[in-house]
Design a protein around this motif. Structure first.
Motif, PDB file in Angstrom:
ATOM      1  N   ASP A  10      -6.979   7.603  -1.303  1.00 43.47           N
ATOM      2  CA  ASP A  10      -7.487   6.401  -0.637  1.00 43.47           C
ATOM      3  C   ASP A  10      -6.486   5.253  -0.753  1.00 43.47           C
ATOM      4  N   LYS A  11      -5.818   5.164  -1.888  1.00 42.87           N
ATOM      5  CA  LYS A  11      -4.805   4.112  -2.042  1.00 42.87           C
ATOM      6  C   LYS A  11      -3.666   4.302  -1.049  1.00 42.87           C
ATOM      7  N   LYS A  12      -3.373   5.558  -0.736  1.00 46.23           N
ATOM      8  CA  LYS A  12      -2.300   5.842   0.208  1.00 46.23           C
ATOM      9  C   LYS A  12      -2.742   5.596   1.652  1.00 46.23           C
ATOM     10  N   ASN A  13      -3.974   5.998   1.967  1.00 40.97           N
ATOM     11  CA  ASN A  13      -4.476   5.872   3.340  1.00 40.97           C
ATOM     12  C   ASN A  13      -4.921   4.455   3.676  1.00 40.97           C
ATOM     13  N   PHE A  14      -5.431   3.729   2.665  1.00 40.26           N
ATOM     14  CA  PHE A  14      -5.934   2.375   2.892  1.00 40.26           C
ATOM     15  C   PHE A  14      -5.173   1.422   1.988  1.00 40.26           C
ATOM     16  N   LYS A  15      -4.007   1.042   2.438  1.00 43.21           N
ATOM     17  CA  LYS A  15      -3.132   0.184   1.631  1.00 43.21           C
ATOM     18  C   LYS A  15      -3.739  -1.217   1.530  1.00 43.21           C
ATOM     19  N   ILE A  16      -3.957  -1.671   0.314  1.00 42.53           N
ATOM     20  CA  ILE A  16      -4.454  -3.029   0.099  1.00 42.53           C
ATOM     21  C   ILE A  16      -3.635  -3.781  -0.945  1.00 42.53           C
ATOM     22  N   ASN A  17      -2.641  -3.120  -1.519  1.00 42.61           N
ATOM     23  CA  ASN A  17      -1.802  -3.750  -2.537  1.00 42.61           C
ATOM     24  C   ASN A  17      -0.608  -4.422  -1.867  1.00 42.61           C
ATOM     25  N   THR A  18      -0.415  -5.704  -2.132  1.00 39.19           N
ATOM     26  CA  THR A  18       0.660  -6.466  -1.487  1.00 39.19           C
ATOM     27  C   THR A  18       1.937  -6.517  -2.316  1.00 39.19           C
ATOM     28  N   ASP A  19       1.968  -5.844  -3.463  1.00 44.38           N
ATOM     29  CA  ASP A  19       3.114  -5.968  -4.368  1.00 44.38           C
ATOM     30  C   ASP A  19       4.420  -5.482  -3.747  1.00 44.38           C
ATOM     31  N   ASP A  20       4.342  -4.435  -2.910  1.00 44.12           N
ATOM     32  CA  ASP A  20       5.565  -3.885  -2.349  1.00 44.12           C
ATOM     33  C   ASP A  20       5.816  -4.327  -0.910  1.00 44.12           C
ATOM     34  N   VAL A  21       5.146  -5.385  -0.480  1.00 42.74           N
ATOM     35  CA  VAL A  21       5.381  -5.920   0.870  1.00 42.74           C
ATOM     36  C   VAL A  21       6.652  -6.764   0.859  1.00 42.74           C
TER      37      VAL A  21
END
Length: 257
Positions: free
Chosen positions: A173-184
């Motif tokens: 789910d973390k891969k399919n639904f990206k919600i983490n902005t750290d690596d933007v």
């Protein structure tokens, strides 16, 4: 056209010449696909909890504190990208400024936004064309007034509830639904926003970039010529009023004799 993307487009077109912004404050700008993923994950997560909370939880989706950029950084990068990837046939050279001084902002709006808008509409009226600049400026003024509420205040949204969702979901789910902005990549994000606004809002294909860059060079030369003439005329008028020109002329005549 609302929000930061509209500002990037308006500034890139040379329409927005001034904004009330506290450049030292941190912006709260987040990619829209991350926000949409968050809207999908919140009800999904709540449907899986065994016991519903007594109070309705509030979820704030925000950028991590260490990732937040100042408004000055956003505006400076936006100005830089606007020159690298210019829009077609801008109204003027895109070199607007941001300020926290309302008096100076009002002066800039009147001199560089409203007066040119009335002048252009007057020319369109003379040539029998449809007038639009005043209408555009009214929309821009309303948009900037709404946006400055956020650009002149410091915001401190807590996102502990949403962070808990990220910790609870599995790796798929973390891969399919990206919600983490750290690596933007913030610069790349603004670049894509600028190009996206150019292509999908203004309907200007990337193939027109070479022509737009030529137009930008012409607008740069026109801007510098106009500013030189205006400042030179003002300096000449002031010198005449204080008698400086007569003083220089009389000294020059004495030297010739």
């Amino acid at each position: 056209m609302n929000g930061p993307t509209g500002v990037l487009i308006g500034a890139g077109k040379g329409v927005i010449r001034s904004m009330i912004v506290n450049g030292d404050l941190k912006s709260e700008v987040i990619p829209v696909d991350i926000a949409i993923n968050g809207l999908i994950l919140i009800p999904y997560h709540n449907s899986r909890v065994e016991k519903r909370p007594l109070q309705i939880p509030v979820y704030n989706l925000t950028v991590a504190d260490q990732k937040k950029r100042t408004w000055r950084w956003v505006m400076d990068v936006g100005r830089d990208l606007g020159k690298k990837y210019p829009f077609e046939a801008g109204l003027w050279y895109p070199d607007g400024n941001m300020t926290s001084n309302k008096l100076y902002h009002t002066f800039c709006c009147v001199m560089f936004m409203w007066l040119p808008a009335y002048f252009i509409d007057f020319l369109l009226l003379i040539f029998g064309q449809r007038r639009f600049m005043i209408r555009v400026q009214n929309k821009i003024s309303v948009g900037l007034e709404v946006l400055q509420f956020f650009t002149t205040r410091q915001w401190d949204f807590k996102s502990t509830h949403f962070e808990q969702i990220y910790n609870d979901i599995n790796q798929d789910d973390k891969k399919n639904f990206k919600i983490n902005t750290d690596d933007v990549d913030d610069y790349e994000y603004l670049k894509i926003s600028m190009l996206g606004g150019r292509q999908y809002v203004m309907k200007e294909p990337l193939t027109s970039l070479p022509k737009a860059r030529i137009q930008l060079k012409f607008l740069f030369m026109l801007d510098r010529i106009c500013k030189t003439l205006i400042l030179g005329s003002l300096a000449y008028w002031l010198s005449s009023k204080v008698g400086l020109i007569d003083f220089v002329r009389s000294n020059f005549e004495i030297l010739q004799k």
